[in-house]
Scaffold this motif. Structure first.
Motif, PDB file in Angstrom:
ATOM      1  N   SER A  79       0.855  -1.190   0.000  1.00 46.34           N
ATOM      2  CA  SER A  79       0.000   0.000   0.000  1.00 46.34           C
ATOM      3  C   SER A  79       0.888   1.236   0.000  1.00 46.34           C
ATOM      4  O   SER A  79       1.731   1.399   0.878  1.00 46.34           O
ATOM      5  CB  SER A  79      -0.907   0.010   1.235  1.00 46.34           C
ATOM      6  OG  SER A  79      -1.630   1.212   1.317  1.00 46.34           O
ATOM      7  N   TYR A  80       0.687   2.112  -0.997  1.00 44.01           N
ATOM      8  CA  TYR A  80       1.524   3.304  -1.063  1.00 44.01           C
ATOM      9  C   TYR A  80       0.707   4.597  -1.083  1.00 44.01           C
ATOM     10  O   TYR A  80       0.733   5.353  -0.129  1.00 44.01           O
ATOM     11  CB  TYR A  80       2.439   3.265  -2.287  1.00 44.01           C
ATOM     12  CG  TYR A  80       3.387   4.442  -2.334  1.00 44.01           C
ATOM     13  CD1 TYR A  80       4.560   4.429  -1.587  1.00 44.01           C
ATOM     14  CD2 TYR A  80       3.089   5.573  -3.086  1.00 44.01           C
ATOM     15  CE1 TYR A  80       5.419   5.516  -1.587  1.00 44.01           C
ATOM     16  CE2 TYR A  80       3.937   6.663  -3.104  1.00 44.01           C
ATOM     17  CZ  TYR A  80       5.101   6.640  -2.349  1.00 44.01           C
ATOM     18  OH  TYR A  80       5.940   7.725  -2.353  1.00 44.01           O
ATOM     19  N   GLY A  81      -0.027   4.839  -2.158  1.00 46.79           N
ATOM     20  CA  GLY A  81      -0.676   6.146  -2.284  1.00 46.79           C
ATOM     21  C   GLY A  81      -2.180   6.132  -2.424  1.00 46.79           C
ATOM     22  O   GLY A  81      -2.786   7.156  -2.718  1.00 46.79           O
ATOM     23  N   LEU A 106       0.305  -6.632   4.997  1.00 43.42           N
ATOM     24  CA  LEU A 106      -0.061  -5.345   4.417  1.00 43.42           C
ATOM     25  C   LEU A 106       1.110  -4.393   4.617  1.00 43.42           C
ATOM     26  O   LEU A 106       1.361  -3.913   5.729  1.00 43.42           O
ATOM     27  CB  LEU A 106      -1.328  -4.812   5.095  1.00 43.42           C
ATOM     28  CG  LEU A 106      -1.973  -3.565   4.487  1.00 43.42           C
ATOM     29  CD1 LEU A 106      -2.210  -3.724   3.000  1.00 43.42           C
ATOM     30  CD2 LEU A 106      -3.288  -3.257   5.207  1.00 43.42           C
ATOM     31  N   LEU A 107       1.854  -4.151   3.540  1.00 44.69           N
ATOM     32  CA  LEU A 107       3.074  -3.347   3.614  1.00 44.69           C
ATOM     33  C   LEU A 107       2.739  -1.874   3.407  1.00 44.69           C
ATOM     34  O   LEU A 107       2.375  -1.460   2.300  1.00 44.69           O
ATOM     35  CB  LEU A 107       4.072  -3.805   2.548  1.00 44.69           C
ATOM     36  CG  LEU A 107       4.372  -5.315   2.480  1.00 44.69           C
ATOM     37  CD1 LEU A 107       5.400  -5.596   1.385  1.00 44.69           C
ATOM     38  CD2 LEU A 107       4.849  -5.836   3.831  1.00 44.69           C
ATOM     39  N   PHE A 115      -2.284   3.267   7.468  1.00 44.11           N
ATOM     40  CA  PHE A 115      -3.505   3.069   8.237  1.00 44.11           C
ATOM     41  C   PHE A 115      -3.462   1.679   8.859  1.00 44.11           C
ATOM     42  O   PHE A 115      -2.644   0.839   8.473  1.00 44.11           O
ATOM     43  CB  PHE A 115      -4.752   3.228   7.356  1.00 44.11           C
ATOM     44  CG  PHE A 115      -4.904   2.153   6.311  1.00 44.11           C
ATOM     45  CD1 PHE A 115      -5.692   1.038   6.543  1.00 44.11           C
ATOM     46  CD2 PHE A 115      -4.251   2.266   5.083  1.00 44.11           C
ATOM     47  CE1 PHE A 115      -5.837   0.041   5.581  1.00 44.11           C
ATOM     48  CE2 PHE A 115      -4.385   1.280   4.110  1.00 44.11           C
ATOM     49  CZ  PHE A 115      -5.179   0.164   4.363  1.00 44.11           C
ATOM     50  N   GLU A 116      -4.322   1.442   9.797  1.00 43.73           N
ATOM     51  CA  GLU A 116      -4.349   0.166  10.515  1.00 43.73           C
ATOM     52  C   GLU A 116      -5.589  -0.617  10.098  1.00 43.73           C
ATOM     53  O   GLU A 116      -6.718  -0.158  10.297  1.00 43.73           O
ATOM     54  CB  GLU A 116      -4.378   0.401  12.024  1.00 43.73           C
ATOM     55  CG  GLU A 116      -4.223  -0.856  12.854  1.00 43.73           C
ATOM     56  CD  GLU A 116      -2.771  -1.272  13.058  1.00 43.73           C
ATOM     57  OE1 GLU A 116      -2.532  -2.341  13.647  1.00 43.73           O
ATOM     58  OE2 GLU A 116      -1.878  -0.503  12.616  1.00 43.73           O
ATOM     59  N   ASP A 126       5.175  -1.686   8.839  1.00 40.41           N
ATOM     60  CA  ASP A 126       5.785  -0.421   8.423  1.00 40.41           C
ATOM     61  C   ASP A 126       6.933  -0.736   7.461  1.00 40.41           C
ATOM     62  O   ASP A 126       7.957  -1.285   7.863  1.00 40.41           O
ATOM     63  CB  ASP A 126       6.299   0.335   9.644  1.00 40.41           C
ATOM     64  CG  ASP A 126       6.805   1.738   9.294  1.00 40.41           C
ATOM     65  OD1 ASP A 126       7.221   1.942   8.141  1.00 40.41           O
ATOM     66  OD2 ASP A 126       6.781   2.618  10.172  1.00 40.41           O
ATOM     67  N   ALA A 127       6.743  -0.377   6.182  1.00 42.26           N
ATOM     68  CA  ALA A 127       7.743  -0.689   5.165  1.00 42.26           C
ATOM     69  C   ALA A 127       8.270   0.573   4.498  1.00 42.26           C
ATOM     70  O   ALA A 127       8.775   0.519   3.365  1.00 42.26           O
ATOM     71  CB  ALA A 127       7.144  -1.632   4.130  1.00 42.26           C
TER      72      ALA A 127
END
Length: 330
Positions: A79-81, A106-107, A115-116, A126-127
């Motif tokens: 997950s980035y943007g 979920l990276l 988000f959680e 947290d990547a």
């Protein structure tokens, strides 16, 4: 397509010969390119329509796939943007409810969009630092020491995809027939003619059915061991190709991962498998209707924005074709 090319070429020749005015030549060039893209678009539309028609016909008698094995699957999503896509689409609910999905990594690669997602099967990771270092390569990097060791099969899926549970089950059934390969929905081949690559170094975005040299990360399954092998081989192309030319960093990671699989499983022969009929699609919540990673599906030669997208697409394809050929050699 050949007829369109000949017509556009004649228009270009006539316009060029009739005047030496630079503006006229520029307009002629734009018209030439526009006709080529219109022709390509029409051919793609016809091909897509035929493919969908064939799929519809083949699915009139619905086949229920059932996987009776005991393999559990680890899923990796970067997950980035676009967190809204993951939060509102049905991707995570379908995956978490699937009986063969054991965990979902979920990276979160962007500090601003973290988000959680709370679910027993989901591990929020947290990547951000890893993304800064290797970009899209984190999809495979996290197979090492993060995926449960007992889960031998790994599914990589983009955050803007949605799917039916039946599609995942069918993928699992097909993969179980021969785990020594990568299996997914979208496949690609590299094209050449007379021992020379076609435009874009031979890279083509047309879909492949069946055996494919490359499978895209949008939706792909592989063994955990081959997923880990990405890090062991990435040094072959990272410093002088990926680091210098990829946008974003490690673009083409699916090409290289597929080549590594071919190298280790089949002595560099195309061995992966594409299933374009699977019911997997881009989420309606995605804000990106088109991008540089595929084809341009709208033709707007009067728009500067359209020309900019076309330029990005050409640059993108050139890079991926170059990475493909060099990666295969090395």
């Amino acid at each position: 397509m050949l007829l369109l090319y000949r017509i556009s070429r004649q228009i270009l020749i006539r316009e060029t010969m009739s005047t030496t005015n630079r503006l006229t030549s520029t307009r002629s060039l734009r018209l030439f390119v526009a006709i080529i893209f219109v022709g390509t678009y029409l051919l793609m539309s016809i091909r897509t329509g035929l493919l969908k028609s064939a799929m519809k016909s083949s699915n009139n008698g619905i086949v229920e796939y059932t996987y009776t094995g005991d393999e559990k699957i680890s899923v990796i999503i970067m997950s980035y943007g676009r967190p809204r896509v993951l939060q509102q689409s049905r991707l995570l609910p379908v995956l978490t409810s699937h009986e063969h999905v054991d965990e979902i990594l979920l990276l979160h690669a962007n500090q601003a969009t973290k988000f959680e997602h709370k679910h027993p099967k989901v591990r929020n990771i947290d990547a951000v630092k890893e993304n800064d270092a290797i970009g899209l390569g984190i999809r495979f990097e996290f197979c090492d020491a993060h995926v449960k060791e007992e889960n031998e099969w790994v599914l990589i899926v983009d955050d803007d995809m949605e799917l039916d549970a039946a599609a995942l089950t069918e993928l699992i059934v097909e993969f179980s027939k021969n785990p020594n390969r990568i299996v997914g929905k979208w496949g690609r081949r590299l094209f050449s003619c007379c021992n020379s690559p076609l435009p874009f170094y031979g890279y083509n975005t047309l879909a492949v059915t069946g055996k494919a040299e490359v499978v895209l990360t949008k939706f792909m399954m592989m063994q955990q061991t081959i997923c880990k092998a990405f890090a062991d081989h990435s040094y072959l192309v990272f410093d002088d190709i990926v680091k210098l030319y990829s946008k974003p960093l490690w673009n083409g990671e699916d090409i290289f991962m597929s080549l590594v699989a071919n190298h280790l499983y089949s002595q560099d022969h195309p061995n992966n498998y594409a299933m374009p009929w699977l019911n997997v699609w881009e989420s309606e919540y995605s804000k990106y209707e088109r991008g540089i990673s595929g084809n341009v599906f709208t033709v707007q030669p009067w728009s500067w924005g359209w020309w900019k997208i076309v330029g990005q697409m050409i640059e993108h394809k050139n890079y991926r074709g170059y990475l493909w050929r060099e990666g295969r050699k090395r």
